[in-house]
Write a protein that holds these residues in place. Structure first.
Motif, PDB file in Angstrom:
ATOM      1  N   THR A  35       0.824  -1.208   0.000  1.00  0.00           N
ATOM      2  CA  THR A  35       0.000   0.000   0.000  1.00  0.00           C
ATOM      3  C   THR A  35       0.858   1.258   0.000  1.00  0.00           C
ATOM      4  N   VAL A  36       1.893   1.275   0.824  1.00  0.00           N
ATOM      5  CA  VAL A  36       2.786   2.435   0.871  1.00  0.00           C
ATOM      6  C   VAL A  36       3.509   2.611  -0.458  1.00  0.00           C
ATOM      7  N   THR A  37       3.977   1.517  -1.039  1.00  0.00           N
ATOM      8  CA  THR A  37       4.668   1.599  -2.327  1.00  0.00           C
ATOM      9  C   THR A  37       3.740   2.092  -3.423  1.00  0.00           C
ATOM     10  N   ALA A  38       2.530   1.550  -3.486  1.00  0.00           N
ATOM     11  CA  ALA A  38       1.565   1.983  -4.502  1.00  0.00           C
ATOM     12  C   ALA A  38       1.178   3.443  -4.296  1.00  0.00           C
ATOM     13  N   GLY A  39       0.996   3.852  -3.056  1.00  0.00           N
ATOM     14  CA  GLY A  39       0.672   5.252  -2.783  1.00  0.00           C
ATOM     15  C   GLY A  39       1.795   6.193  -3.167  1.00  0.00           C
ATOM     16  N   ARG A  49      -5.106  10.583  -5.218  1.00  0.00           N
ATOM     17  CA  ARG A  49      -6.504  10.341  -4.827  1.00  0.00           C
ATOM     18  C   ARG A  49      -7.139   9.187  -5.601  1.00  0.00           C
ATOM     19  N   PRO A  50      -7.017   9.150  -6.945  1.00  0.00           N
ATOM     20  CA  PRO A  50      -7.611   7.998  -7.652  1.00  0.00           C
ATOM     21  C   PRO A  50      -7.001   6.665  -7.228  1.00  0.00           C
ATOM     22  N   ALA A  51      -5.706   6.658  -6.932  1.00  0.00           N
ATOM     23  CA  ALA A  51      -5.065   5.407  -6.507  1.00  0.00           C
ATOM     24  C   ALA A  51      -5.575   4.968  -5.137  1.00  0.00           C
ATOM     25  N   ILE A  52      -5.757   5.910  -4.233  1.00  0.00           N
ATOM     26  CA  ILE A  52      -6.270   5.563  -2.901  1.00  0.00           C
ATOM     27  C   ILE A  52      -7.692   5.019  -3.016  1.00  0.00           C
ATOM     28  N   ILE A 117       0.335  19.128   2.091  1.00  0.00           N
ATOM     29  CA  ILE A 117       0.462  19.492   0.683  1.00  0.00           C
ATOM     30  C   ILE A 117      -0.025  18.354  -0.205  1.00  0.00           C
ATOM     31  N   MET A 118       0.321  17.101   0.146  1.00  0.00           N
ATOM     32  CA  MET A 118      -0.131  15.956  -0.644  1.00  0.00           C
ATOM     33  C   MET A 118      -1.655  15.864  -0.641  1.00  0.00           C
ATOM     34  N   HIS A 119      -2.262  16.140   0.504  1.00  0.00           N
ATOM     35  CA  HIS A 119      -3.719  16.079   0.605  1.00  0.00           C
ATOM     36  C   HIS A 119      -4.363  17.180  -0.228  1.00  0.00           C
ATOM     37  N   ALA A 120      -3.787  18.370  -0.215  1.00  0.00           N
ATOM     38  CA  ALA A 120      -4.366  19.491  -0.957  1.00  0.00           C
ATOM     39  C   ALA A 120      -4.146  19.353  -2.460  1.00  0.00           C
ATOM     40  N   ASP A 121      -2.954  18.899  -2.866  1.00  0.00           N
ATOM     41  CA  ASP A 121      -2.607  18.840  -4.289  1.00  0.00           C
ATOM     42  C   ASP A 121      -2.889  17.490  -4.938  1.00  0.00           C
ATOM     43  N   GLY A 122      -3.033  16.435  -4.144  1.00  0.00           N
ATOM     44  CA  GLY A 122      -3.245  15.109  -4.702  1.00  0.00           C
ATOM     45  C   GLY A 122      -1.979  14.492  -5.261  1.00  0.00           C
ATOM     46  N   GLY A 123      -0.829  14.934  -4.814  1.00  0.00           N
ATOM     47  CA  GLY A 123       0.460  14.414  -5.284  1.00  0.00           C
ATOM     48  C   GLY A 123       1.583  14.979  -4.444  1.00  0.00           C
ATOM     49  N   LEU A 124       2.794  14.659  -4.815  1.00  0.00           N
ATOM     50  CA  LEU A 124       3.956  15.192  -4.106  1.00  0.00           C
ATOM     51  C   LEU A 124       4.165  16.657  -4.465  1.00  0.00           C
ATOM     52  N   PRO A 125       4.784  17.452  -3.563  1.00  0.00           N
ATOM     53  CA  PRO A 125       5.004  18.868  -3.875  1.00  0.00           C
ATOM     54  C   PRO A 125       5.969  19.025  -5.057  1.00  0.00           C
TER      55      PRO A 125
END
Length: 134
Positions: A35-39, A49-52, A117-125
């Protein structure tokens, strides 16, 4: 939302327990690692977000499919002890951290800001604009 994610983890666990020959004690560690790797990989490409959602819905669907294929009759109660312990530890951590807030900069507060930032942007900064005071 927490119940939805817990159902997903339980679903993946039941699916792996019934469809693979992995030892019961190995399945929680394998699921967390996968799960951590896929995330992380999905965050790298900007599809966090789509992956989660896919992992959560997939876990519930796989769990229901595994349960429907074979009746839920377990002869050994101790075989389910690792996943019960895993779920109870997760529930305890969620209960313990309710209302917790980061009040000062320390060694771990940068993880809070990255998660925000990940939650707001849906990805890494995209830019390294994080600065910390000493």
């Amino acid at each position: 939302m927490i119940a939805f994610l817990l159902l997903s983890v339980i679903g993946w666990h039941v699916f792996c327990a019934r469809r693979t020959h992995w030892p019961m004690a190995v399945i929680p560690l394998t699921l967390v690692s996968a799960t951590v790797t896929a995330g992380y990989l999905s965050a790298l490409v900007g599809f966090l977000r789509p992956a989660i959602w896919a992992m959560a819905v997939g876990g519930i669907a796989c769990g229901l499919w595994a349960v429907s294929r074979r009746p839920v009759v377990e002869r050994r109660l101790l075989a389910w002890l690792p996943q019960v312990f895993f779920v109870l530890c997760g529930c305890f951590i969620v209960w313990l951290m309710q209302g917790a807030a980061v009040t000062d900069f320390d060694d771990f507060s940068h993880w809070y800001r990255i998660c925000k930032i990940m939650h707001a942007d849906g990805g890494l900064p995209a830019t390294p604009d994080l600065s910390f005071r000493s």
